[in-house]
Design an enzyme around this catalytic site. Structure first.
Site, PDB file in Angstrom:
ATOM      1  N   HIS A  65      37.221  40.326  52.758  1.00  0.00           N
ATOM      2  CA  HIS A  65      37.378  39.014  52.147  1.00  0.00           C
ATOM      3  C   HIS A  65      38.763  38.417  52.394  1.00  0.00           C
ATOM      4  O   HIS A  65      39.751  39.141  52.467  1.00  0.00           O
ATOM      5  CB  HIS A  65      37.152  39.107  50.637  1.00  0.00           C
ATOM      6  CG  HIS A  65      35.846  39.719  50.266  1.00  0.00           C
ATOM      7  ND1 HIS A  65      35.709  40.592  49.223  1.00  0.00           N
ATOM      8  CD2 HIS A  65      34.603  39.593  50.812  1.00  0.00           C
ATOM      9  CE1 HIS A  65      34.444  40.967  49.128  1.00  0.00           C
ATOM     10  NE2 HIS A  65      33.757  40.390  50.079  1.00  0.00           N
ATOM     11  N   LYS A  75      47.726  39.835  47.919  1.00  0.00           N
ATOM     12  CA  LYS A  75      47.040  40.680  46.946  1.00  0.00           C
ATOM     13  C   LYS A  75      47.844  41.954  46.758  1.00  0.00           C
ATOM     14  O   LYS A  75      48.347  42.525  47.726  1.00  0.00           O
ATOM     15  CB  LYS A  75      45.648  41.085  47.447  1.00  0.00           C
ATOM     16  CG  LYS A  75      44.660  39.974  47.571  1.00  0.00           C
ATOM     17  CD  LYS A  75      43.325  40.507  48.089  1.00  0.00           C
ATOM     18  CE  LYS A  75      42.345  39.387  48.322  1.00  0.00           C
ATOM     19  NZ  LYS A  75      41.078  39.867  48.895  1.00  0.00           N
TER      20      LYS A  75
END
Length: 186
Positions: A65, A75
């Site tokens: 993703h 992230k």
């Protein structure tokens, strides 16, 4: 004083973070995120979103993703329970490591995390049953700019450590990268 040990990985901007545990006979405390400590390795934005995932079965793969501009995201991926093989794929336009991937084992036991820069795709395979991950994101989720790569794309050549036993219909529907895919501008 930083409570993190940072190890740069082979893809520029990708870092393994080892959290220091402060403990005694009661248990321990560990810091998941510190903006001041992570700023030196690229985390410049506030946390926009924190997500918690649970994966029931060993062999399950989630990913790959990413989000397109203007909502690319960093992230910080932490494993709170179980063990995963965590994969980051460099999709940055002009990067010398474009379409290369790197994986690290993250587990509740080793206390390691992966700091994934903007312009990377992310996925993981559960190496144990009952895996829980905690993600800190630098941008909120925007479904209209969501992207994904197929976990078995031969152009990426990811060698998953075990047979894939579960893959969602959504993740399985991601197309293979075409030759005209030039990457993500960050």
């Amino acid at each position: 004083m930083s409570r993190f040990t940072v190890t740069p990985l082979p893809l520029s901007g990708l870092n393994r973070i080892e959290r220091q545990r402060l403990g005694d006979d009661r248990g321990y405390l560990t810091r998941i995120f510190c903006a001041q400590d992570l700023a030196s390795i690229g985390w410049k934005k506030p946390i926009a979103q924190i997500n918690h995932t649970y994966t029931a079965k060993r062999g399950t793969v989630r990913g790959l993703h990413f989000q397109y501009p203007p909502h690319t995201e960093m992230k910080l991926v932490n494993c709170l329970r179980g063990e995963v093989w965590d994969v980051a794929v460099d999709l940055r336009v002009g990067s010398p490591t474009f379409l290369q991937w790197h994986a690290e084992v993250l587990s509740a036991e080793n206390g390691a995390a992966l700091l994934i820069p903007e312009g990377f795709a992310h996925g993981f395979q559960a190496l144990t049953d009952d895996v829980e991950l905690l993600y800190c994101h630098s941008a909120p989720y925007h479904p209209e700019v969501e992207g994904g790569g197929h976990v078995c794309d031969p152009r990426l050549g990811i060698t998953w450590p075990m047979p894939i036993t579960v893959l969602s219909d959504r993740d399985n529907a991601f197309a293979l990268l075409t030759d005209d895919f030039k990457g993500i501008e960050v």
